[in-house]
Design an enzyme around this catalytic site. Structure first.
Site, short mmCIF file in Angstrom:
data_model
loop_
_atom_site.label_atom_id
_atom_site.label_comp_id
_atom_site.label_asym_id
_atom_site.label_seq_id
_atom_site.Cartn_x
_atom_site.Cartn_y
_atom_site.Cartn_z
N LYS A 111 8.27 -26.89 10.00
CA LYS A 111 8.08 -28.33 9.75
C LYS A 111 9.41 -29.05 9.57
CE LYS A 111 3.34 -28.57 8.85
NZ LYS A 111 2.18 -29.05 8.16
N LYS A 193 0.40 -22.03 17.75
CA LYS A 193 -0.94 -22.27 17.20
C LYS A 193 -1.38 -23.72 17.44
CE LYS A 193 -0.67 -24.03 12.56
NZ LYS A 193 -1.60 -24.46 11.58
N LYS A 196 -3.23 -29.79 14.06
CA LYS A 196 -3.78 -31.14 14.11
C LYS A 196 -2.70 -32.20 14.13
CE LYS A 196 -5.59 -30.65 9.58
NZ LYS A 196 -4.49 -30.41 8.62
P1 ATP Z 1 -0.84 -29.56 10.22
O1 ATP Z 1 -0.65 -29.55 11.70
O2 ATP Z 1 -0.95 -30.92 9.65
O3 ATP Z 1 0.11 -28.68 9.49
P2 ATP Z 1 -2.98 -27.68 10.50
O4 ATP Z 1 -3.84 -28.02 11.69
O5 ATP Z 1 -2.04 -26.54 10.63
O6 ATP Z 1 -2.26 -28.96 9.98
P3 ATP Z 1 -3.88 -27.19 7.79
O7 ATP Z 1 -4.39 -28.32 7.01
O8 ATP Z 1 -2.49 -26.78 7.52
O9 ATP Z 1 -4.02 -27.45 9.35
O10 ATP Z 1 -4.85 -25.96 7.67
C1 ATP Z 1 -6.18 -25.99 7.28
C2 ATP Z 1 -6.82 -24.64 7.51
O11 ATP Z 1 -7.00 -24.42 8.91
C3 ATP Z 1 -5.97 -23.47 7.02
O12 ATP Z 1 -6.81 -22.47 6.50
C4 ATP Z 1 -5.29 -22.99 8.25
O13 ATP Z 1 -4.91 -21.64 8.18
C5 ATP Z 1 -6.39 -23.20 9.27
N1 ATP Z 1 -5.82 -23.38 10.60
C6 ATP Z 1 -4.93 -24.32 10.97
N2 ATP Z 1 -4.64 -24.21 12.27
C7 ATP Z 1 -5.36 -23.15 12.73
C8 ATP Z 1 -5.48 -22.52 14.01
N3 ATP Z 1 -4.79 -22.95 15.05
N4 ATP Z 1 -6.32 -21.47 14.12
C9 ATP Z 1 -7.03 -21.03 13.06
N5 ATP Z 1 -6.94 -21.57 11.83
C10 ATP Z 1 -6.13 -22.62 11.66
#
Ligand code: ATP
Ligand code: LTN
Length: 327
Positions: A111, A193, A196
């Site tokens: 990040k 990965k 969002k």
């Molecule tokens: P950001 O991009 O804002 O960091 P993010 O999409 O990575 O957000 P988080 O809010 O950090 O999402 O994560 C919420 C939950 O979703 C966590 O348990 C995280 O491990 C899971 N998660 C996030 N991205 C993935 C993915 N690509 N596959 C499976 N699980 C995910």
């Protein structure tokens, strides 16, 4: 009964990675355990947010939890900033967390590389607040995606360190990370990965995307120059699509390979789009209904914050006493 804690940041529209990696598994746990699920808005402000959007997404994230099947009568559903004990415990735990350990966190490194103009202290101490979230409720299990494994390890280290200095205080939690679906990859860069907050919307499928968008994005998903649908090393794009298809249909990789034998990637991609669009349709409808009833969502937030505060304030008081605060 075991306690479960997890949370999602309202930092963007939830996507199928969050759904398959986290929420689906939360659903399975709600019948058997004491479950607490949080919308972690304090974590979300570690990267720049537009205040009005953050507020709206906080409602939407809670609506999504409920629409995906989390029953507000069986689970504690609440918003992190409504329970000040999270910030208070984070300060105390920060004093048991080393600069070196935080510097090794890959999420911080990723990040900071992405937000060079805003490498703030909150982004650095993010895992301490996450440890506070979990330890405040004496959680036994934390259902998350694979990317959060390192943060859970840190939480365990901090809990053990605190227990060693001040006496047995915290339950040392474990991650609950099933093998399948907990690392959904980007549709355009399948070695990364799905996230969002990715600036390229073609990389993800948001839960609220329309059927047309879902089908189009899967059609355009990056794959490889092979033609047969099979799960194998080096085929990240196809492996990812097979994983998504398997999660939405319950079919094994073997069944998928047999079902698409002799058919090309085009057919398979369309089929993935169809099952995802069908699977998300009822969730989308329910989110729409819930977002039309803010008063209902506020009621859930209020009830959730009261239940969470009751548990959190007990743990916090015990810890304040242990570290020597006059309470
Ligand atoms: P950001 O991009 O804002 O960091 P993010 O999409 O990575 O957000 P988080 O809010 O950090 O999402 O994560 C919420 C939950 O979703 C966590 O348990 C995280 O491990 C899971 N998660 C996030 N991205 C993935 C993915 N690509 N596959 C499976 N699980 C995910
Ligand atoms: N860091 C997590 C979100 C999160 C979380 C938590 C997950 C914040 N606090 C407590 C589980 C338990 C993430 O997914 N990025």
């Amino acid at each position: 009964m075991k306690t479960i804690f997890s949370g999602i940041q309202p930092s963007g529209d939830l996507n199928i990675g969050n759904y398959l990696g986290a929420i689906i598994n939360w659903n399975k746990l709600q019948e058997e355990f004491n479950c607490i699920y949080c919308v972690v808005d304090m974590h979300a402000i570690t990267v720049k947010q537009v205040p009005m959007d953050l507020r709206n997404r906080t409602y939407k994230t809670l609506a999504t939890y409920i629409a995906c099947g989390l029953d507000p009568d069986k689970n504690v559903l609440f918003v992190q900033s409504h329970v000040p004990a999270h910030a208070e415990l984070a300060w105390i735990l920060g004093c048991s967390t080393m600069f070196g350990e935080l510097s090794r966190m890959t999420q911080f490194k990723d990040k900071s590389a992405k937000n060079e103009q805003n490498i703030n202290a909150g982004l650095f101490t993010y895992p301490v607040l996450m440890a506070a979230d979990i330890l405040l409720y004496q959680a036994d299990l934390v259902p998350v995606g694979q990317d959060q494994k390192q943060h859970i390890e840190l939480t365990r280290d901090v809990a053990e360190r605190f227990n060693a200095v001040y006496g047995e205080t915290f339950i040392v939690p474990e991650g609950y990370i099933p093998k399948i679906g907990t690392k959904i990859m980007s549709l355009v860069e399948p070695e990364k990965k799905m996230s969002k907050s990715d600036e390229n919307p073609n990389s993800y499928i948001a839960l609220l995307d329309s059927r047309d968008v879902i089908i189009k994005r899967f059609k355009r998903a990056v794959t490889d120059s092979d033609t047969s649908v099979r799960f194998a090393d080096g085929k990240d794009g196809i492996n990812n699509l097979m994983t998504i298809y398997s999660c939405f249909t319950g079919k094994s990789f073997d069944d998928i390979e047999k079902g698409f034998d002799g058919r090309g990637y085009g057919d398979f991609k369309s089929a993935v789009g169809e099952v995802v669009a069908d699977g998300l349709a009822p969730v989308q409808k329910k989110i729409g209904e819930l977002m039309g009833d803010k008063a209902y969502l506020e009621g859930i937030m209020k009830k959730g914050a009261e239940s969470a505060s009751r548990i959190a304030s007990k743990t916090l008081a015990k810890i304040q006493k242990r570290v020597g605060f006059v309470v």
